[in-house]
Design an enzyme around this catalytic site. Structure first.
Site, PDB file in Angstrom:
ATOM      1  N   ASN A   9       0.852  -1.193   0.000  1.00 45.92           N
ATOM      2  CA  ASN A   9       0.000   0.000   0.000  1.00 45.92           C
ATOM      3  C   ASN A   9       0.891   1.247   0.000  1.00 45.92           C
ATOM      4  OD1 ASN A   9      -1.419   2.262   1.075  1.00 45.92           O
ATOM      5  ND2 ASN A   9      -3.059   0.907   1.741  1.00 45.92           N
ATOM      6  N   HIS A  12       0.891   6.196   1.920  1.00 47.12           N
ATOM      7  CA  HIS A  12       1.600   7.142   2.776  1.00 47.12           C
ATOM      8  C   HIS A  12       2.796   7.804   2.096  1.00 47.12           C
ATOM      9  CE1 HIS A  12      -1.325   6.535   5.727  1.00 47.12           C
ATOM     10  NE2 HIS A  12      -1.106   5.234   5.780  1.00 47.12           N
ATOM     11  N   ARG A  20       2.980  18.864   2.043  1.00 44.00           N
ATOM     12  CA  ARG A  20       3.602  20.086   1.547  1.00 44.00           C
ATOM     13  C   ARG A  20       2.987  20.601   0.255  1.00 44.00           C
ATOM     14  NH1 ARG A  20       8.696  21.970   3.101  1.00 44.00           N
ATOM     15  NH2 ARG A  20       8.679  22.045   5.343  1.00 44.00           N
ATOM     16  N   HIS A  45      -5.699   3.596  -1.535  1.00 45.02           N
ATOM     17  CA  HIS A  45      -7.007   3.929  -0.970  1.00 45.02           C
ATOM     18  C   HIS A  45      -7.354   5.356  -1.396  1.00 45.02           C
ATOM     19  CE1 HIS A  45      -9.615   4.120   2.980  1.00 45.02           C
ATOM     20  NE2 HIS A  45     -10.313   4.426   1.902  1.00 45.02           N
ATOM     21  N   ARG A  47      -9.482   7.958  -0.748  1.00 36.91           N
ATOM     22  CA  ARG A  47     -10.428   8.324   0.311  1.00 36.91           C
ATOM     23  C   ARG A  47     -11.366   9.425  -0.157  1.00 36.91           C
ATOM     24  NH1 ARG A  47      -9.129   6.636   5.659  1.00 36.91           N
ATOM     25  NH2 ARG A  47     -10.732   8.152   6.196  1.00 36.91           N
ATOM     26  N   ARG A  51      -7.244  12.623   1.386  1.00 35.45           N
ATOM     27  CA  ARG A  51      -6.166  13.094   2.256  1.00 35.45           C
ATOM     28  C   ARG A  51      -4.780  12.636   1.795  1.00 35.45           C
ATOM     29  NH1 ARG A  51      -7.403   9.679   7.712  1.00 35.45           N
ATOM     30  NH2 ARG A  51      -9.350  10.804   7.473  1.00 35.45           N
ATOM     31  N   HIS A  52      -4.738  11.543   1.022  1.00 34.50           N
ATOM     32  CA  HIS A  52      -3.417  11.149   0.480  1.00 34.50           C
ATOM     33  C   HIS A  52      -3.507  10.880  -1.030  1.00 34.50           C
ATOM     34  CE1 HIS A  52      -5.140   7.317   1.720  1.00 34.50           C
ATOM     35  NE2 HIS A  52      -4.812   7.449   2.983  1.00 34.50           N
ATOM     36  N   GLU A  72      -8.825   0.495  -2.814  1.00 36.88           N
ATOM     37  CA  GLU A  72      -9.682   0.520  -1.632  1.00 36.88           C
ATOM     38  C   GLU A  72     -10.586   1.741  -1.710  1.00 36.88           C
ATOM     39  OE1 GLU A  72      -6.362  -1.364   1.411  1.00 36.88           O
ATOM     40  OE2 GLU A  72      -7.006   0.708   1.652  1.00 36.88           O
ATOM     41  N   THR A 103     -17.538  -2.641  15.732  1.00 34.46           N
ATOM     42  CA  THR A 103     -16.731  -2.216  16.885  1.00 34.46           C
ATOM     43  C   THR A 103     -15.241  -2.423  16.635  1.00 34.46           C
ATOM     44  OG1 THR A 103     -17.311  -4.342  17.815  1.00 34.46           O
ATOM     45  CG2 THR A 103     -18.444  -2.424  18.717  1.00 34.46           C
ATOM     46  N   GLU A 153     -11.108  -9.356   3.303  1.00 38.05           N
ATOM     47  CA  GLU A 153      -9.848  -8.985   3.946  1.00 38.05           C
ATOM     48  C   GLU A 153     -10.137  -8.831   5.431  1.00 38.05           C
ATOM     49  OE1 GLU A 153      -7.153  -6.374   1.992  1.00 38.05           O
ATOM     50  OE2 GLU A 153      -6.413  -5.553   3.889  1.00 38.05           O
ATOM     51  N   HIS A 192      -3.829  -4.383   7.872  1.00 35.10           N
ATOM     52  CA  HIS A 192      -3.923  -3.214   8.744  1.00 35.10           C
ATOM     53  C   HIS A 192      -3.036  -3.403   9.980  1.00 35.10           C
ATOM     54  CE1 HIS A 192      -5.648   0.733   9.481  1.00 35.10           C
ATOM     55  NE2 HIS A 192      -5.350   0.467  10.722  1.00 35.10           N
ATOM     56  N   GLY A 193      -2.073  -2.493  10.102  1.00 33.55           N
ATOM     57  CA  GLY A 193      -1.218  -2.470  11.292  1.00 33.55           C
ATOM     58  C   GLY A 193      -0.143  -3.547  11.318  1.00 33.55           C
ATOM     59  N   GLY A 214       1.046  -1.362   4.381  1.00 30.81           N
ATOM     60  CA  GLY A 214       1.439  -0.050   3.894  1.00 30.81           C
ATOM     61  C   GLY A 214       2.286   0.737   4.861  1.00 30.81           C
ATOM     62  N   HIS A 215       1.676   1.207   5.939  1.00 27.17           N
ATOM     63  CA  HIS A 215       2.319   2.192   6.811  1.00 27.17           C
ATOM     64  C   HIS A 215       3.698   1.745   7.277  1.00 27.17           C
ATOM     65  CE1 HIS A 215       2.900   4.590  10.532  1.00 27.17           C
ATOM     66  NE2 HIS A 215       2.352   5.536   9.795  1.00 27.17           N
TER      67      HIS A 215
HETATM   68  N1  PXP Z   1      -5.901  -3.179   4.083  1.00 27.01           N
HETATM   69  C1  PXP Z   1      -6.889  -2.265   4.120  1.00 27.01           C
HETATM   70  C2  PXP Z   1      -8.240  -2.667   3.650  1.00 27.01           C
HETATM   71  C3  PXP Z   1      -6.641  -0.950   4.559  1.00 27.01           C
HETATM   72  O1  PXP Z   1      -7.632  -0.058   4.577  1.00 27.01           O
HETATM   73  C4  PXP Z   1      -5.321  -0.610   4.953  1.00 27.01           C
HETATM   74  C5  PXP Z   1      -4.977   0.764   5.421  1.00 27.01           C
HETATM   75  O2  PXP Z   1      -5.601   1.762   4.897  1.00 27.01           O
HETATM   76  C6  PXP Z   1      -4.333  -1.579   4.871  1.00 27.01           C
HETATM   77  C7  PXP Z   1      -4.652  -2.859   4.453  1.00 27.01           C
HETATM   78  C8  PXP Z   1      -2.920  -1.276   5.206  1.00 27.01           C
HETATM   79  O3  PXP Z   1      -2.781  -0.934   6.554  1.00 27.01           O
HETATM   80  P1  PXP Z   1      -1.394  -0.389   7.084  1.00 27.01           P
HETATM   81  O4  PXP Z   1      -1.111   0.882   6.370  1.00 27.01           O
HETATM   82  O5  PXP Z   1      -1.632  -0.231   8.545  1.00 27.01           O
HETATM   83  O6  PXP Z   1      -0.370  -1.447   6.765  1.00 27.01           O
END
Ligand code: PXP
Length: 244
Positions: A9, A12, A20, A45, A47, A51-52, A72, A103, A153, A192-193, A214-215
């Site tokens: 991903n 970022h 900037r 993604h 959005r 935002r990105h 996404e 939740t 996912e 995610h994470g 991604g992050h």
């Molecule tokens: N999968 C999905 C569906 C997401 O929305 C995201 C983050 O936007 C990721 C994976 C990647 O998450 P991360 O950036 O925390 O690795």
């Protein structure tokens, strides 16, 4: 063990650019570098608040990306219109507004079934393979089946944010959910994470065939470069899943 794909991903990279208002760093250039260095697919993604990733990023990436694009998006008619027009190989429907979330942070498919089903139908008609980003929750699994989406996912955010017994319980929940989802005919992904320290136990779940990360990759690339950051996460995946 089945192979485990890595979707990188690049959102970022665009976050740094948008901070900037410059033209750099370019997430499209990042996507090409990632694709040349071990990314099986590129996730972006788009959005609603832009935002990105921007619309022009999707437009520029689509004709040049050598690996499949996983777009996404929120479940809105405006976003589905964009997906139908761009026709990425994969679309992952995600929650953006609080009322669309369960939740645990995944898409509340059960609470929004008509609108999710309609989005799945429109995107499938355009040739996109649709995934739903959901928490490891049996109520969401049953609703996902009814939506017609072929892929899920699993949201690993709660797993990533916890430690000890709470994390172990969430991991067990994710593993059981992945088994059930595959038995129901879904292709199962997770994301995610995830990072080099926590990816192993998720990568070891045999029903999961794709991780989207991604992050952590982009953050690590600030210090060691994108190719090395991808190699590092792939090594962590392969250590847990020898065929990766
Ligand atoms: N999968 C999905 C569906 C997401 O929305 C995201 C983050 O936007 C990721 C994976 C990647 O998450 P991360 O950036 O925390 O690795």
């Amino acid at each position: 063990m089945r192979p485990l794909r890595l979707g990188v991903n690049v959102d970022h990279i665009a976050t740094v650019r948008q901070a900037r208002g410059t033209a750099y760093p370019d997430p499209v250039a990042g996507a090409l570098l990632a694709a040349a260095n071990g990314a099986d697919s590129i996730t972006i993604h788009l959005r609603e608040d832009r935002r990105h990733i921007q619309d022009h990023d999707l437009a520029r990436l689509t004709p040049v990306c050598p690996v499949p694009i996983n777009l996404e998006m929120a479940v809105t008619s405006a976003m589905v219109d964009i997906g139908v027009a761009a026709k990425p190989k994969y679309v992952c429907l995600v929650p953006e507004r609080r009322e669309e979330r369960t939740t645990e942070g995944g898409l509340d498919v059960a609470g929004n079934l008509p609108v999710v089903s309609e989005a799945c139908e429109r995107l499938a008609a355009a040739g996109c393979i649709v995934a739903l980003f959901i928490a490891a929750d049996p109520i969401q699994l049953a609703a996902a089946k009814a939506s017609g989406a072929p892929q899920l996912e699993i949201h690993t955010g709660h797993y990533a944010d916890t430690t000890g017994a709470e994390q172990a319980a969430e991991l067990a929940r994710i593993a059981a959910f992945a088994r059930d989802a595959e038995a129901m005919g879904f292709e199962v992904h997770a994301g995610h994470g995830l990072n080099v320290d926590n990816v192993g136990p998720i990568a070891a779940i045999p029903e999961i065939v794709e991780l989207n990360i991604g992050h952590a990759i982009i953050a690590r690339s600030l210090f060691i470069g994108l190719p090395a950051a991808i190699a590092e996460i792939r090594a962590a995946m392969a250590a847990a899943r020898p065929t990766a």
